[in-house]
Write a protein that holds these residues in place. Structure first.
Motif, PDB file in Angstrom:
ATOM      1  N   TRP A  28      39.564 -66.762  96.017  1.00 53.37           N
ATOM      2  CA  TRP A  28      38.665 -65.661  95.682  1.00 53.37           C
ATOM      3  C   TRP A  28      39.489 -64.455  95.259  1.00 53.37           C
ATOM      4  O   TRP A  28      40.154 -63.814  96.059  1.00 53.37           O
ATOM      5  CB  TRP A  28      37.781 -65.297  96.873  1.00 53.37           C
ATOM      6  N   MET A  51      36.103 -64.248  90.418  1.00 52.02           N
ATOM      7  CA  MET A  51      34.940 -63.362  90.308  1.00 52.02           C
ATOM      8  C   MET A  51      34.428 -63.258  88.878  1.00 52.02           C
ATOM      9  O   MET A  51      33.259 -62.907  88.652  1.00 52.02           O
ATOM     10  CB  MET A  51      35.311 -61.962  90.800  1.00 52.02           C
ATOM     11  N   ARG A  88      30.603 -62.239  87.080  1.00 53.38           N
ATOM     12  CA  ARG A  88      30.500 -60.912  86.481  1.00 53.38           C
ATOM     13  C   ARG A  88      29.884 -60.984  85.091  1.00 53.38           C
ATOM     14  O   ARG A  88      29.129 -60.087  84.684  1.00 53.38           O
ATOM     15  CB  ARG A  88      31.883 -60.242  86.408  1.00 53.38           C
ATOM     16  N   ARG A 133      33.288 -70.051  97.241  1.00 50.49           N
ATOM     17  CA  ARG A 133      32.739 -68.718  96.971  1.00 50.49           C
ATOM     18  C   ARG A 133      32.373 -68.578  95.504  1.00 50.49           C
ATOM     19  O   ARG A 133      31.469 -67.816  95.155  1.00 50.49           O
ATOM     20  CB  ARG A 133      33.743 -67.637  97.386  1.00 50.49           C
ATOM     21  N   SER A 146      28.856 -67.291  94.302  1.00 48.52           N
ATOM     22  CA  SER A 146      28.750 -66.121  93.421  1.00 48.52           C
ATOM     23  C   SER A 146      27.944 -66.443  92.175  1.00 48.52           C
ATOM     24  O   SER A 146      27.226 -65.584  91.650  1.00 48.52           O
ATOM     25  CB  SER A 146      30.153 -65.612  93.047  1.00 48.52           C
ATOM     26  N   ASP A 151      24.425 -66.174  93.190  1.00 46.55           N
ATOM     27  CA  ASP A 151      24.069 -64.756  93.297  1.00 46.55           C
ATOM     28  C   ASP A 151      23.852 -64.129  91.922  1.00 46.55           C
ATOM     29  O   ASP A 151      23.078 -63.176  91.776  1.00 46.55           O
ATOM     30  CB  ASP A 151      25.160 -63.991  94.051  1.00 46.55           C
ATOM     31  N   GLU A 183      40.126 -62.740 103.358  1.00 49.75           N
ATOM     32  CA  GLU A 183      39.768 -61.638 102.477  1.00 49.75           C
ATOM     33  C   GLU A 183      40.726 -61.521 101.300  1.00 49.75           C
ATOM     34  O   GLU A 183      40.744 -60.513 100.594  1.00 49.75           O
ATOM     35  CB  GLU A 183      39.750 -60.331 103.266  1.00 49.75           C
ATOM     36  N   PHE A 199      38.821 -54.813 104.325  1.00 50.90           N
ATOM     37  CA  PHE A 199      37.975 -55.165 103.180  1.00 50.90           C
ATOM     38  C   PHE A 199      36.735 -54.279 103.149  1.00 50.90           C
ATOM     39  O   PHE A 199      36.081 -54.063 104.173  1.00 50.90           O
ATOM     40  CB  PHE A 199      37.552 -56.632 103.266  1.00 50.90           C
ATOM     41  N   ARG A 200      36.404 -53.759 101.976  1.00 51.38           N
ATOM     42  CA  ARG A 200      35.219 -52.909 101.800  1.00 51.38           C
ATOM     43  C   ARG A 200      34.431 -53.374 100.583  1.00 51.38           C
ATOM     44  O   ARG A 200      35.003 -53.714  99.559  1.00 51.38           O
ATOM     45  CB  ARG A 200      35.629 -51.440 101.592  1.00 51.38           C
ATOM     46  N   ARG A 201      33.121 -53.357 100.718  1.00 48.78           N
ATOM     47  CA  ARG A 201      32.249 -53.730  99.602  1.00 48.78           C
ATOM     48  C   ARG A 201      31.787 -52.513  98.801  1.00 48.78           C
ATOM     49  O   ARG A 201      31.114 -52.658  97.796  1.00 48.78           O
ATOM     50  CB  ARG A 201      31.024 -54.495 100.120  1.00 48.78           C
ATOM     51  N   ASP A 202      32.119 -51.320  99.306  1.00 51.66           N
ATOM     52  CA  ASP A 202      31.643 -50.088  98.673  1.00 51.66           C
ATOM     53  C   ASP A 202      32.748 -49.372  97.907  1.00 51.66           C
ATOM     54  O   ASP A 202      32.887 -48.156  97.988  1.00 51.66           O
ATOM     55  CB  ASP A 202      31.038 -49.161  99.736  1.00 51.66           C
ATOM     56  N   LEU A 203      33.533 -50.133  97.142  1.00 58.27           N
ATOM     57  CA  LEU A 203      34.682 -49.561  96.460  1.00 58.27           C
ATOM     58  C   LEU A 203      34.311 -48.378  95.557  1.00 58.27           C
ATOM     59  O   LEU A 203      35.003 -47.353  95.588  1.00 58.27           O
ATOM     60  CB  LEU A 203      35.410 -50.634  95.657  1.00 58.27           C
TER      61      LEU A 203
END
Length: 373
Positions: A9, A14, A18, A39, A43, A46, A231, A259-263
């Motif tokens: 990943w 990704m 996208r 993943r 994705s 999704d 991650e 790890f953050r999803r709100d970059l």
């Protein structure tokens, strides 16, 4: 059909999810082929499609008749590969279904020649090899057994909308406190996977230099990236970075966010963003920072100099922490300069690196020499 048989990943994995919604928005019916339970497969779901899945790469080769039947049933005329090891399957499918256009995007930037008998066969079936930067294309021309006209540069793109500022002053100050940034401090961030070659060690050493060169400057470092293998990070390297932070006396001045999803929102909390990766094939993180209208310092290596110039940011030698210290100090001292560079950087993304423009050009490659799908 987007083909990506990877269990990892990262940016490569990704990419299909996208572009799938934008391909659909521009009128294309999109299919996917991925590993079961990966993943990548999740994705794709999704992103709005249900991919065909296989248990392993070996199973994919053994089940080639099933895949050929799927291609025929859905009248799929374009197969787009994203991982070099998937070309074995892609080339076999193109051999057995001669009408199939086979495209391969080199997301990683090849580092060694691929001109042996197998690679001449596999790449010989490739209709178009897409390089994600001029730097990558130069390496591709040297490495792959393809004529120059079949290797084209196609810059990546992003949807800039999520990176536009959304937080009000109170929300931004709350996020800064959450990240451990003291009131009034210059927040200097670095996003990316915590792995060798991304330059987090250079960044920490540069911050140490800033601490000694400018003892009166209030600043705080924010290191953004997962801390575990799950991650995408190298846990041994993460441990090295934490130890280096302690050794340099930065433990209280650098936050490891995990790890953050709100970059995009984290970018809002920052004043300066650094991307010291040593050999980026493109530099997706750089254009994400640019889209957020932030002052960015990028490595003067790989493809990053194609994205940044003196009007949109600063470049520094990835092997020289002192150069990064100098660039950080210049931007920390000048709020107006940071604003000017950030605004110019966002405009360049809007003009040259949007996802819509990227996918439009990609569709052109899909269609060249064949009918639309």
């Amino acid at each position: 059909m987007q083909l990506c048989l990877s269990s990892g990943w990262g940016g490569l994995e990704m990419y299909p999810s996208r572009i799938i919604p934008e391909l659909a928005r521009q009128g294309w019916q999109v299919y996917g082929l991925a590993l079961s339970g990966s993943r990548v497969a999740d994705s794709m779901r999704d992103a709005g499609i249900t991919p065909l899945t296989v248990a392993s790469k070996g199973r994919a080769l053994l089940g080639v008749r099933r895949i050929l039947a799927y291609l025929a049933t859905h009248d799929i005329g374009v197969l787009h590969c994203h991982k070099s090891s998937d070309l074995r399957l892609g080339a076999l499918l193109a051999t057995l279904r001669p009408s199939l256009r086979l495209l391969f995007t080199d997301h990683m930037g090849v580092t060694r020649p691929k001109r042996d008998l197998y690679h001449r066969w596999a790449y010989g079936r490739v209709t178009r090899l897409l390089s994600i930067s001029d730097a990558t294309r130069a390496r591709n021309l040297q490495a792959f057994p393809l004529p120059a006209e079949r290797i084209r540069r196609l810059y990546l793109g992003i949807d800039p909308a999520p990176y536009a500022p959304r937080l009000d002053l109170k929300e931004r100050e709350g996020l800064r406190r959450e990240l451990g940034i003291p009131d009034g401090a210059i927040a200097i961030g670095m996003p990316g996977r915590l792995t060798h070659g991304k330059g987090q060690d250079t960044w920490l050493e540069a911050l140490s230099g800033l601490q000694h060169a400018r003892p009166g400057l209030a600043w705080h470092g924010v290191l953004i990236g997962g801390l575990a293998v799950s991650e995408g990070s190298d846990e041994a390297y993460v441990a090295e970075l934490k130890a280096l932070s302690e050794t340099l006396g930065l433990a209280d001045r650098v936050t490891f966010t995990g790890f953050r999803r709100d970059l995009p929102r984290l970018f809002e909390a920052l004043d300066i963003v650094c991307v010291p990766s040593r050999n980026e094939a493109f530099g997706l993180t750089v254009i994400e920072v640019m889209a957020a209208a932030k002052a960015v310092i990028g490595a003067d290596s790989g493809a990053i100099p194609e994205l940044l110039d003196r009007e949109t940011g600063r470049l520094a030698d990835p092997g020289s922490p002192a150069a990064w210290t100098t660039a950080m100090a210049e931007l920390a001292d000048d709020h107006a300069l940071r604003e000017r560079l950030g605004n110019a950087a966002r405009q360049r993304v809007l003009d040259e690196f949007s996802l819509a423009a990227h996918v439009g050009a990609l569709i052109g490659e899909y269609q060249e020499g064949a009918g639309a799908s």
